[in-house]
Design an enzyme around this catalytic site. Structure first.
Site, PDB file in Angstrom:
ATOM      1  N   HIS A 170       4.422  -2.071   2.899  1.00 60.90           N
ATOM      2  CA  HIS A 170       3.272  -2.095   3.868  1.00 60.90           C
ATOM      3  C   HIS A 170       4.133  -2.101   5.216  1.00 60.90           C
ATOM      4  O   HIS A 170       3.668  -1.718   6.273  1.00 60.90           O
ATOM      5  CB  HIS A 170       2.881  -3.778   3.707  1.00 60.90           C
ATOM      6  CG  HIS A 170       2.005  -4.071   2.717  1.00 60.90           C
ATOM      7  ND1 HIS A 170       2.122  -4.854   1.718  1.00 60.90           N
ATOM      8  CD2 HIS A 170       0.866  -3.202   2.303  1.00 60.90           C
ATOM      9  CE1 HIS A 170       1.038  -4.651   0.863  1.00 60.90           C
ATOM     10  NE2 HIS A 170       0.347  -3.834   0.896  1.00 60.90           N
ATOM     11  N   LYS A 178      -8.505  -8.965  -7.319  1.00 57.00           N
ATOM     12  CA  LYS A 178      -7.239  -9.070  -7.789  1.00 57.00           C
ATOM     13  C   LYS A 178      -6.913 -10.740  -7.811  1.00 57.00           C
ATOM     14  O   LYS A 178      -7.450 -11.356  -7.107  1.00 57.00           O
ATOM     15  CB  LYS A 178      -6.155  -8.574  -6.626  1.00 57.00           C
ATOM     16  CG  LYS A 178      -6.206  -7.234  -6.607  1.00 57.00           C
ATOM     17  CD  LYS A 178      -5.395  -6.468  -5.441  1.00 57.00           C
ATOM     18  CE  LYS A 178      -5.601  -5.157  -5.120  1.00 57.00           C
ATOM     19  NZ  LYS A 178      -4.745  -4.757  -3.971  1.00 57.00           N
ATOM     20  N   ARG A 193       0.247   6.600  -1.260  1.00 56.50           N
ATOM     21  CA  ARG A 193       1.318   6.357  -2.152  1.00 56.50           C
ATOM     22  C   ARG A 193       1.503   7.685  -3.040  1.00 56.50           C
ATOM     23  O   ARG A 193       2.540   8.293  -3.426  1.00 56.50           O
ATOM     24  CB  ARG A 193       1.837   5.385  -2.777  1.00 56.50           C
ATOM     25  CG  ARG A 193       2.002   3.829  -2.286  1.00 56.50           C
ATOM     26  CD  ARG A 193       1.652   2.600  -2.940  1.00 56.50           C
ATOM     27  NE  ARG A 193       0.241   2.499  -2.997  1.00 56.50           N
ATOM     28  CZ  ARG A 193      -0.001   1.332  -3.511  1.00 56.50           C
ATOM     29  NH1 ARG A 193       0.940   0.244  -3.674  1.00 56.50           N
ATOM     30  NH2 ARG A 193      -1.330   0.972  -3.271  1.00 56.50           N
ATOM     31  N   SER A 237       2.083  -4.448  -4.357  1.00 55.82           N
ATOM     32  CA  SER A 237       2.024  -5.987  -4.295  1.00 55.82           C
ATOM     33  C   SER A 237       1.482  -6.351  -5.889  1.00 55.82           C
ATOM     34  O   SER A 237       2.238  -7.294  -6.183  1.00 55.82           O
ATOM     35  CB  SER A 237       0.935  -6.506  -3.381  1.00 55.82           C
ATOM     36  OG  SER A 237       1.141  -6.418  -2.122  1.00 55.82           O
TER      37      SER A 237
HETATM   38  P1  ADP Z   1      -1.355  -3.187  -2.899  1.00 55.54           P
HETATM   39  O1  ADP Z   1      -1.957  -2.004  -3.320  1.00 55.54           O
HETATM   40  O2  ADP Z   1       0.071  -3.119  -2.728  1.00 55.54           O
HETATM   41  O3  ADP Z   1      -2.018  -4.385  -3.831  1.00 55.54           O
HETATM   42  P2  ADP Z   1      -2.912  -3.794  -0.468  1.00 55.54           P
HETATM   43  O4  ADP Z   1      -4.088  -3.863  -0.837  1.00 55.54           O
HETATM   44  O5  ADP Z   1      -2.101  -4.756   0.124  1.00 55.54           O
HETATM   45  O6  ADP Z   1      -1.877  -3.357  -1.686  1.00 55.54           O
HETATM   46  O7  ADP Z   1      -2.765  -2.495   0.318  1.00 55.54           O
HETATM   47  C1  ADP Z   1      -3.250  -2.101   1.618  1.00 55.54           C
HETATM   48  C2  ADP Z   1      -2.939  -0.739   2.045  1.00 55.54           C
HETATM   49  O8  ADP Z   1      -1.435  -0.385   1.913  1.00 55.54           O
HETATM   50  C3  ADP Z   1      -3.762   0.227   1.124  1.00 55.54           C
HETATM   51  O9  ADP Z   1      -3.933   1.393   1.911  1.00 55.54           O
HETATM   52  C4  ADP Z   1      -2.332   0.507   0.197  1.00 55.54           C
HETATM   53  O10 ADP Z   1      -2.460   2.043  -0.212  1.00 55.54           O
HETATM   54  C5  ADP Z   1      -1.248   0.573   1.305  1.00 55.54           C
HETATM   55  N1  ADP Z   1      -0.131   0.590   0.412  1.00 55.54           N
HETATM   56  C6  ADP Z   1       0.577  -0.522  -0.253  1.00 55.54           C
HETATM   57  N2  ADP Z   1       1.834  -0.396  -0.604  1.00 55.54           N
HETATM   58  C7  ADP Z   1       2.051   0.842  -0.025  1.00 55.54           C
HETATM   59  C8  ADP Z   1       3.441   1.517  -0.083  1.00 55.54           C
HETATM   60  N3  ADP Z   1       4.328   1.264  -0.657  1.00 55.54           N
HETATM   61  N4  ADP Z   1       3.330   2.437   0.725  1.00 55.54           N
HETATM   62  C9  ADP Z   1       2.373   3.215   1.448  1.00 55.54           C
HETATM   63  N5  ADP Z   1       1.053   2.384   1.538  1.00 55.54           N
HETATM   64  C10 ADP Z   1       0.933   1.161   0.834  1.00 55.54           C
END
Ligand code: ADP
Length: 165
Positions: free
Chosen positions: A21, A45, A94, A131
């Site tokens: 993030h 989640k 990703r 996460s």
């Molecule tokens: P997660 O999928 O990790 O539970 P979130 O709902 O917090 O996460 O994701 C918020 C945004 O951040 C989404 O667009 C997700 O694709 C992106 N994201 C999460 N982890 C990464 C990463 N390692 N690299 C790039 N983008 C990411």
């Protein structure tokens, strides 16, 4: 013509924030005049940290980055974006699974609210960081210290001890 001020929001559950993030935030902020990291609840989640706790974990990590702030929200992402005057949603990609899901989300948000989504590709070392996986690995006693900031790791260990007491 005067350049338009562009405010973007980076919505997610950030439960907890990861190095992936942070990488998206650092890349994304260069594209806009202002970026708001927007912490929301994901009904699908299980939550480990409250919205307030997630915001508090993020604050010190963005303190050194100009034009980035963090807030939580409790409504539709597009409604939140409109309420803060943001015209762009920032998201990270990703892998192809993300592309498929994010494509649908971005098209829907554009159809219902006319808002554009801008994507940044993950730094290659973060391509596997999520996460959800971090919560699962940590819950089973695995070491996730190189996937999240040190301060988040300390808080995560503490929370799991409280939870499994
Ligand atoms: P997660 O999928 O990790 O539970 P979130 O709902 O917090 O996460 O994701 C918020 C945004 O951040 C989404 O667009 C997700 O694709 C992106 N994201 C999460 N982890 C990464 C990463 N390692 N690299 C790039 N983008 C990411």
């Amino acid at each position: 013509m005067a350049k338009k001020f562009v405010r973007a929001v980076f919505p997610g559950s950030f439960d907890p924030i990861t190095n992936g993030h942070l990488d998206v935030i650092k890349r994304g902020v260069n594209l806009f005049d202002e970026l708001i990291v927007a912490v929301g609840n994901s009904p699908l989640k299980d939550q480990l940290f409250s919205l307030d706790e997630r915001v508090d974990l993020i604050k010190p990590l963005i303190a050194g980055i100009d034009n980035v702030t963090v807030q939580w929200y409790d409504c539709l992402t597009v409604e939140y974006a409109a309420s803060v005057g943001a015209t762009v949603i920032l998201r990270g990609l990703r892998n192809l699974t993300d592309v498929q899901y994010e494509f649908q989300l971005a098209m829907t948000n554009r159809a219902v609210a006319g808002i554009e989504t801008v994507f940044v590709m993950t730094g290659e070392q973060y391509g596997f960081t999520s996460s959800t996986l971090i919560r699962e690995i940590a819950n089973l006693g695995g070491n996730v210290s190189n996937l999240i900031p040190q301060s988040v790791y300390e808080k995560l260990k503490q929370r799991l001890i409280e939870k499994n007491r």
